[in-house]
Design a protein around this motif. Structure first.
Motif, mmCIF file in Angstrom:
data_model
loop_
_atom_site.group_PDB
_atom_site.id
_atom_site.type_symbol
_atom_site.label_atom_id
_atom_site.label_comp_id
_atom_site.label_asym_id
_atom_site.label_seq_id
_atom_site.Cartn_x
_atom_site.Cartn_y
_atom_site.Cartn_z
ATOM 1 N N GLY B 52 -12.341 16.376 8.635
ATOM 2 C CA GLY B 52 -10.975 16.868 8.491
ATOM 3 C C GLY B 52 -9.975 15.733 8.452
ATOM 4 N N ARG B 53 -10.156 14.777 9.355
ATOM 5 C CA ARG B 53 -9.211 13.652 9.409
ATOM 6 C C ARG B 53 -9.365 12.742 8.201
ATOM 7 N NH1 ARG B 53 -9.955 12.404 15.670
ATOM 8 N NH2 ARG B 53 -8.835 14.240 16.386
ATOM 9 N N ALA B 54 -10.604 12.625 7.702
ATOM 10 C CA ALA B 54 -10.837 11.744 6.559
ATOM 11 C C ALA B 54 -10.058 12.225 5.342
ATOM 12 C CB ALA B 54 -12.325 11.656 6.253
ATOM 13 N N ILE B 55 -9.871 13.547 5.240
ATOM 14 C CA ILE B 55 -9.133 14.074 4.091
ATOM 15 C C ILE B 55 -7.710 13.518 4.092
ATOM 16 C CG2 ILE B 55 -8.232 16.176 2.999
ATOM 17 C CD1 ILE B 55 -10.718 17.617 4.184
ATOM 18 N N LEU B 56 -7.125 13.383 5.286
ATOM 19 C CA LEU B 56 -5.775 12.810 5.386
ATOM 20 C C LEU B 56 -5.818 11.295 5.549
ATOM 21 C CD1 LEU B 56 -3.806 15.317 7.618
ATOM 22 C CD2 LEU B 56 -3.225 14.583 5.319
ATOM 23 N N ARG B 57 -7.004 10.745 5.492
ATOM 24 C CA ARG B 57 -7.215 9.306 5.725
ATOM 25 C C ARG B 57 -6.654 8.873 7.074
ATOM 26 N NH1 ARG B 57 -5.607 6.131 0.529
ATOM 27 N NH2 ARG B 57 -4.689 4.846 2.146
ATOM 28 N N LEU B 58 -6.937 9.675 8.085
ATOM 29 C CA LEU B 58 -6.469 9.344 9.431
ATOM 30 C C LEU B 58 -7.634 9.207 10.388
ATOM 31 C CD1 LEU B 58 -3.337 11.641 9.820
ATOM 32 C CD2 LEU B 58 -3.372 9.164 9.657
ATOM 33 N N VAL B 59 -8.742 8.656 9.903
ATOM 34 C CA VAL B 59 -9.876 8.418 10.791
ATOM 35 C C VAL B 59 -9.483 7.289 11.739
ATOM 36 C CG1 VAL B 59 -12.297 7.798 10.928
ATOM 37 C CG2 VAL B 59 -11.449 9.070 8.960
ATOM 38 N N ARG B 92 2.006 17.839 1.371
ATOM 39 C CA ARG B 92 1.063 18.588 0.539
ATOM 40 C C ARG B 92 -0.190 18.971 1.319
ATOM 41 N NH1 ARG B 92 0.108 17.100 -5.226
ATOM 42 N NH2 ARG B 92 -0.273 19.345 -5.102
ATOM 43 N N ILE B 93 -0.569 18.113 2.247
ATOM 44 C CA ILE B 93 -1.682 18.466 3.141
ATOM 45 C C ILE B 93 -1.169 18.286 4.554
ATOM 46 C CG2 ILE B 93 -4.064 18.012 3.820
ATOM 47 C CD1 ILE B 93 -4.456 16.485 1.230
ATOM 48 N N SER B 94 -1.283 19.316 5.362
ATOM 49 C CA SER B 94 -0.802 19.153 6.731
ATOM 50 C C SER B 94 -1.909 19.541 7.695
ATOM 51 C CB SER B 94 0.442 19.986 6.967
ATOM 52 O OG SER B 94 0.122 21.341 6.834
ATOM 53 N N MET B 95 -1.632 19.330 8.968
ATOM 54 C CA MET B 95 -2.684 19.512 9.947
ATOM 55 C C MET B 95 -2.179 20.252 11.180
ATOM 56 S SD MET B 95 -5.376 16.545 10.619
ATOM 57 C CE MET B 95 -6.940 16.882 11.363
ATOM 58 N N VAL B 96 -3.019 21.124 11.704
ATOM 59 C CA VAL B 96 -2.735 21.754 12.997
ATOM 60 C C VAL B 96 -3.771 21.180 13.960
ATOM 61 C CG1 VAL B 96 -2.620 23.913 14.296
ATOM 62 C CG2 VAL B 96 -1.933 23.868 11.896
ATOM 63 N N PHE B 97 -3.300 20.742 15.125
ATOM 64 C CA PHE B 97 -4.206 20.036 16.025
ATOM 65 C C PHE B 97 -4.785 20.917 17.116
ATOM 66 C CE2 PHE B 97 -2.057 16.711 13.880
ATOM 67 C CZ PHE B 97 -2.996 15.710 13.806
ATOM 68 N N ASP B 173 -0.024 22.635 0.211
ATOM 69 C CA ASP B 173 -1.082 23.309 -0.557
ATOM 70 C C ASP B 173 -2.328 23.488 0.286
ATOM 71 O OD1 ASP B 173 0.379 23.241 -3.049
ATOM 72 O OD2 ASP B 173 0.047 21.071 -2.972
ATOM 73 N N LEU B 174 -2.449 22.626 1.303
ATOM 74 C CA LEU B 174 -3.658 22.682 2.120
ATOM 75 C C LEU B 174 -3.304 22.413 3.576
ATOM 76 C CD1 LEU B 174 -6.772 22.664 2.488
ATOM 77 C CD2 LEU B 174 -6.744 20.250 1.859
ATOM 78 N N VAL B 175 -3.813 23.272 4.447
ATOM 79 C CA VAL B 175 -3.629 23.045 5.878
ATOM 80 C C VAL B 175 -5.001 22.815 6.493
ATOM 81 C CG1 VAL B 175 -2.951 24.074 8.084
ATOM 82 C CG2 VAL B 175 -1.545 24.441 6.060
ATOM 83 N N ILE B 176 -5.131 21.731 7.231
ATOM 84 C CA ILE B 176 -6.381 21.485 7.941
ATOM 85 C C ILE B 176 -6.142 21.848 9.394
ATOM 86 C CG2 ILE B 176 -8.069 19.737 8.618
ATOM 87 C CD1 ILE B 176 -7.080 18.193 6.065
ATOM 88 N N ALA B 177 -6.798 22.883 9.865
ATOM 89 C CA ALA B 177 -6.591 23.326 11.243
ATOM 90 C C ALA B 177 -7.802 22.890 12.059
ATOM 91 C CB ALA B 177 -6.409 24.837 11.297
ATOM 92 N N ASP B 178 -7.591 21.896 12.906
ATOM 93 C CA ASP B 178 -8.699 21.324 13.668
ATOM 94 C C ASP B 178 -8.799 21.994 15.030
ATOM 95 O OD1 ASP B 178 -10.656 19.793 14.755
ATOM 96 O OD2 ASP B 178 -9.594 17.872 14.607
ATOM 97 N N GLU B 179 -9.715 22.929 15.159
ATOM 98 C CA GLU B 179 -9.894 23.671 16.408
ATOM 99 C C GLU B 179 -8.557 24.199 16.938
ATOM 100 O OE1 GLU B 179 -12.910 24.039 17.992
ATOM 101 O OE2 GLU B 179 -14.156 22.320 17.458
#
Lengths: 336, 318
Positions: B52-59, B92-97, B173-179
């Motif tokens: 999930g983080r790699a998609i945002l390049r936040l590894v 464009r891509i966001s994340m829920v932590f 356009d894309l939400v990455i919801a990490d747990e």
């Protein structure tokens, strides 16, 4: 906010016994060390003369009477009179020397925090790279520096060899500004005295750098440690994921959070700042409280030494109280 | 192919630790269409969060993307500059932590978080951004009076609502919801999942829902991507996966969901431990714990096989 007021009052009341203990210790220690009359007159004065002056200063009375008298006067905010020379009121002498110390302290304190925070942030962002190792070393070295030695080195380089900066005093007597607040830089600005301003600043530079570098090491280390911690925290990762610019992340989010422990240290460091100021002032013949205290200790001027120490201790108590109040404004989670 | 919102090909993300190289994501392929929801499922340490983080390049370091492509709406994210990437993050891509208690700045007002995010990406005045932020907060069920409150004045569930509002602030356009619900209690979990479903229908964004709790997947995800030890072992639409998982790991997972209708049944679990990703098992990584494993499974790595329509499984049985 009323609970904050209660807290402030409680803190002030609590500091009274603390000051009392400090005062008593100083009172006893000074009297164990010797007496001012022999320091004043030297070893060959006639006994009758010594007795006369001892009586005049009240030193012939039993110790506990001296102690009680001193406390009684202090309760009326009377610090007494100096035991030597003109026997001027101690408070007048303190107030005369305090602005010089205040000016040096403000300048060195600001310099040390800016330098410490900047190097700390820089170091944290380059963790385990050569720049980081160099800055960590800097933090350790500066923390253990001996001020008079360091001051001397700077005096030699910038004063003697390069001849760029004055090495002693607060100003050239011909250019000293008219005294309003006693802070020469501020007074020069208020009286629009440009040569005086430049001269005061030039005199401030070396003492500021000496004391500032000495104090900055601990801020460097502290900022670095906390920035590294905070840069790894979830809300920083979340801020990155929200696409905030790196500058906003570092300075608005990370540094503000790292600043809380730095603020604590600022309060604690204040005592060290004043101690450092004593050494810096004697090295640079800076006519402040430190220089003054150092001089009066060698004369065993009991009342002046006691008065100065009470003054400094009260100042430290006040500063730590102010730091506690600042917390409330920085960290919304803290309520008293 | 054109309608793909996200296409991941041969992605490898390794962590270079003192003990060795951890192959957290190892040769993963994944694709999703616009507006689709993928449930990315796996146990702790399976590499799902890293993916999930790699998609945002936040590894986080010492992790690095080693190889592979992440193509998002025609852009290969692995080739973008840091500044170009920043413009995509949050917009464009966001994340829920996972942990709403720690993913907000404790010294910043709730509303300012949203205003700041909006203003980092759009040229609006502060007033316009504030207006937008208030609307967003109301949409996730937070009254506008609470705009000026600080994170510590909110409960976990409320904070996660703020987290969702933040993720939706710029209509991504894309939400990455990490747990997103793992640190919340069960009741609040359902409220948050319902809210996410509702907002997904409203905004129509794609979503990758990362979770270790396979039971929250039905009803929210269109597809299931099952990860094990850094690899994608099964990728199927949710319905067929829950009807009949193909990979032995998927089967074992579904069997281990407790069934309250048969409460006398003993709780099933998968024996053994997740593998060490520094020295993964030879052959199929699940083979040491797999009841169907053969000699071949322990020697050779199984290929990823297409079964039926767009269904992938990494197992020798098919």
């Amino acid at each position: 906010m009323t609970s904050l007021r209660v807290y402030i009052i409680r803190r002030i009341l609590l500091s009274i016994p603390m000051l009392l203990i400090l005062l008593s210790v100083v009172f006893v220690v000074l009297r164990v060390a010797g007496d001012p009359v022999s320091a004043m007159l030297g070893g060959h004065a006639p006994i009758s003369e010594i007795e006369r002056i001892r009586k005049q200063l009240g030193l012939d009375k039993p110790l506990y009477i001296q102690y009680l008298n001193y406390l009684m006067n202090l309760a009326h905010f009377d610090l007494g009179r100096s035991m030597i020379w003109g026997q001027r009121p101690v408070l007048d002498e303190i107030l005369e020397h305090f602005p010089a110390t205040l000016e040096l302290s403000i300048s060195a304190f600001t310099f040390s925090i800016l330098l410490g925070v900047f190097t700390g942030v820089f170091s944290a962002r380059r963790r385990n790279k050569p720049a980081d190792h160099a800055i960590r070393l800097y933090g350790i070295i500066t923390y253990s520096i001996f001020i008079p030695w360091f001051g001397l080195v700077l005096q030699l380089i910038f004063g003697v060899y390069l001849g760029w900066l004055p090495i002693s005093g607060r100003s050239d007597p011909r250019m000293a500004p008219e005294i309003i607040t006693g802070l020469y830089v501020l007074d020069s600005i208020l009286t629009m005295n440009l040569p005086g301003l430049i001269d005061s600043i030039r005199h401030l530079i070396l003492p500021t750098v000496t004391l500032g570098i000495y104090l900055s090491g601990i801020y460097t280390r502290l900022t670095r440690t906390h920035m590294i911690d905070i840069l790894q925290s979830d809300f920083i990762r979340a801020a990155r994921a929200r696409g905030l610019p790196e500058r906003t992340i570092i300075y608005k989010h990370a540094l503000k959070n790292a600043f809380i422990p730095i603020l604590t240290m600022m309060g604690l460091q204040f005592a060290l700042l004043l101690a450092g100021a004593v050494l810096t002032e004697t090295t640079f013949s800076w006519p402040g409280m430190g220089y003054f205290l150092y001089e009066r200790i060698s004369y065993r001027d009991f009342t002046t030494i006691q008065g100065t120490i009470v003054f400094i201790a009260t100042l430290i108590v006040l500063i730590s109280l102010i730091v506690d109040i600042i917390y409330v404004y920085i960290d919304p989670r803290i309520r008293y | 192919m054109i309608s793909d919102l996200l296409r991941i090909e041969g992605l490898r993300v390794y962590y270079y630790t003192r003990d060795g190289v951890v192959m957290a994501v190892d040769n993963v392929d994944l694709f999703m269409k616009k507006g689709e929801t993928i449930g990315l499922v796996g146990e702790s340490g399976s590499g799902k969060s890293t993916l999930g983080r790699a998609i945002l390049r936040l590894v986080p370091p010492p992790g690095r993307i080693i190889s592979g492509k992440i193509v998002f709406d025609g852009l290969n994210l692995t080739e973008l500059s840091e500044e170009e990437m920043r413009k995509i993050r949050g917009k464009r891509i966001s994340m829920v932590f996972q942990d709403p208690m720690t993913s907000l700045d404790p010294l910043m007002k709730i509303g300012d978080h949203i205003v700041e995010t909006i203003m980092a990406h759009e040229t609006l005045t502060r007033e316009e951004a504030e207006e937008k932020a208030i609307k967003l907060l109301e949409q996730v069920g937070i009254r506008s009076e609470r705009f000026m409150d600080y994170p510590h004045q909110f409960s976990g569930g409320m904070r996660q609502r703020v987290g969702i509002a933040l993720a939706l602030a710029l209509n991504p356009d894309l939400v990455i919801a990490d747990e997103p619900t793992s640190s919340l209690d069960v009741i609040v979990q359902f409220q948050i999942l319902d809210l996410m479903k509702e907002l997904k229908n409203l905004y129509g964004m794609g979503m990758i829902l990362i979770t270790h709790d396979i039971s929250i997947i039905p009803g929210i995800a269109d597809k299931v991507a099952l990860m094990y030890a850094g690899q994608l072992v099964e990728f199927a639409d949710a319905k067929s996966f829950f009807n009949e998982p193909l990979h032995p790991y998927g089967k074992a997972l579904l069997e281990s969901i407790p069934n309250i209708q048969h409460s006398d049944q003993k709780l099933k679990y998968i024996p053994g431990n997740p593998p060490d990703l520094i020295n993964p098992p030879k052959g199929c990584r699940f083979s040491p714990r797999c009841p169907y494993a053969t000699e071949k499974c322990r020697e050779e790595e199984p290929p990823t096989i297409m079964v039926g329509h767009h269904r992938l499984v990494k197992c020798f049985q098919y």
